[in-house]
Scaffold this active site. Structure first.
Site, PDB file in Angstrom:
ATOM      1  CB  SER A 157      25.472  22.267  36.766  1.00  0.00           C
ATOM      2  OG  SER A 157      26.793  22.037  36.318  1.00  0.00           O
ATOM      3  CB  SER A 181      41.354  32.798  43.133  1.00  0.00           C
ATOM      4  OG  SER A 181      42.681  32.426  42.844  1.00  0.00           O
ATOM      5  CE1 TYR A 208      42.191  25.428  38.926  1.00  0.00           C
ATOM      6  CE2 TYR A 208      43.726  25.304  40.771  1.00  0.00           C
ATOM      7  CZ  TYR A 208      42.450  25.534  40.284  1.00  0.00           C
ATOM      8  OH  TYR A 208      41.439  25.891  41.148  1.00  0.00           O
ATOM      9  CE  LYS A 235      40.777  28.865  39.573  1.00  0.00           C
ATOM     10  NZ  LYS A 235      39.444  29.470  39.335  1.00  0.00           N
TER      11      LYS A 235
END
Length: 286
Positions: free
Chosen positions: A13, A136, A151, A155
Site C-alpha cells: 500500500s 532486506s 531492525y 534483516k
C-alpha cells in the site's frame, strides 16, 4: 518474463511495494498484493480489473497468509514471483527497546516473511519453478548503525534464512534473491513506518543523534529513486540466473565493500589465532 506470470507482493500500500505493483500492472502482469487495510491498498493502486487482486492480510497470522496464497491461486491459477516486502523500521538502542518492541519487529519483518514462504513453497515446488524475492536492507549486511540494532537483526535473519532457502529450493527450479537497498526516497523513515522506543535513555547520545538525523535530515532527501529500484526488481525476475544478493544504491554498494574490507582485514590480522585452534596433527594421529 511472460506478462501472464503472477506476482504476489506483501506490504503493497506504500513505498517500494506500491511502486512495484503500479509498474507491474502498467506492464500487463497479474498482481496479487497485500496490505493490512484493503481499502487503503485499493485506493493507493487506483486500478480495479482482472489483473489486480487486492488482499487484506495479517502477516503474523499463518491462516491469513495461507488464505491469501489460496485466493491468488484461485484467481490466477498459479504464483510465479513472491516478493516479501512488508516490514517496518525500529530505531532505538538495544538497552532501551523493550522485549515487546523487539519481538514485534521480528514478528513482522521475519516471521511474517516465513509465513509467506511456507504457504507459497508447496505451489512453487509443484510447478517446479518460481522466484522468491526477499526485501532486506543494507542494514541486513552491516549493522554499523547506532540505534538500529533490532531492525538490523531482523534483516540479518532475513538474509540468513534466504541463503538457506536458496540452497533448499534450487533443486525445484526455484530462485531466491535477497534485495539489500540503501536509502531510497520512500516513506520508510516517516512516523507511520519507523518505530521508536516507548522509553528513551538520554545517555545514548549517538542513538539520539541518529534518530534526529533520520527523522529530520535524511527523510525526504534519500539519494535512491524508488522507481528505478522497482524496475531493477522486475528485471531480475526475468533473468535466467538471477543474483542471490542484489544491492541497490551507490550507498549500499559502498557500505557493503566497507564491511567486506573490514572483515578481510580482521581475518588476516588474526589469522594466526584463527587457524591455531584445531587439534595438532600429532594429536590427531595419536
Amino acid at each position: 518474463m511472460d506478462t501472464k506470470n503472477v506476482w504476489f507482493i506483501t506490504g503493497a500500500s506504500k513505498g517500494l511495494g506500491l511502486s512495484l505493483v503500479k509498474q507491474l500492472l502498467q506492464q500487463g502482469y497479474n498482481v496479487a498484493a497485500t496490505s493490512r487495510n484493503i481499502e487503503d491498498l485499493s485506493r493507493a493502486v487506483g486500478q480495479a480489473d482482472n489483473h489486480f487482486l487486492p488482499l487484506s492480510v495479517d502477516l503474523k497470522t499463518e491462516a491469513s497468509v495461507e488464505a491469501a496464497i489460496n485466493a491468488t491461486i484461485a484467481q490466477f491459477g498459479r504464483i510465479d514471483v513472491v516478493v516479501n516486502n512488508a516490514g517496518y523500521g525500529l530505531l532505538g538502542s538495544i538497552e532501551e527497546l523493550t522485549d515487546q518492541e523487539a519481538r514485534e519487529n521480528f514478528d513482522v519483518n521475519v516471521f511474517g516473511s516465513l509465513n509467506v514462504v511456507r504457504s507459497a513453497m508447496p505451489h512453487l515446488r509443484e510447478q517446479q519453478s518460481g522466484h522468491i524475492i526477499n526485501i532486506s536492507s543494507i542494514g541486513g549486511f552491516t549493522g554499523n548503525f547506532p540505534g538500529f540494532g533490532i531492525y538490523c537483526a531482523t534483516k540479518f535473519a532475513v538474509e540468513g534464512f534466504s541463503e538457506s532457502l536458496a540452497a533448499e529450493a534450487k533443486a525445484f527450479g526455484i530462485n531466491v534473491t535477497i534485495v539489500s537497498p540503501g536509502y531510497f526516497r520512500t516513506d520508510f523513515l516517516a512516523a507511520s513506518s519507523l518505530g521508536v522506543p516507548s522509553r528513551q535513555i538520554d545517555a545514548y547520545e549517538a542513538v539520539r543523534a541518529s534518530q534526529q538525523a533520520h527523522q529530520t535530515q535524511i527523510n525526504g532527501n534519500q539519494p535512491g529513486d524508488p522507481e528505478k529500484a522497482v524496475a531493477a526488481l522486475i528485471r531480475i525476475a526475468s533473468e535466467q540466473n538471477p543474483p542471490l544478493h542484489l544491492f541497490l544504491g551507490q550507498d549500499a554498494y559502498d557500505m557493503a565493500y566497507t564491511k567486506i574490507n573490514a572483515v578481510k582485514n580482521e581475518l588476516e590480522n588474526w589469522k594466526a589465532m584463527t587457524v591455531s585452534t584445531g587439534f595438532d596433527a600429532e594429536s590427531v594421529i595419536a
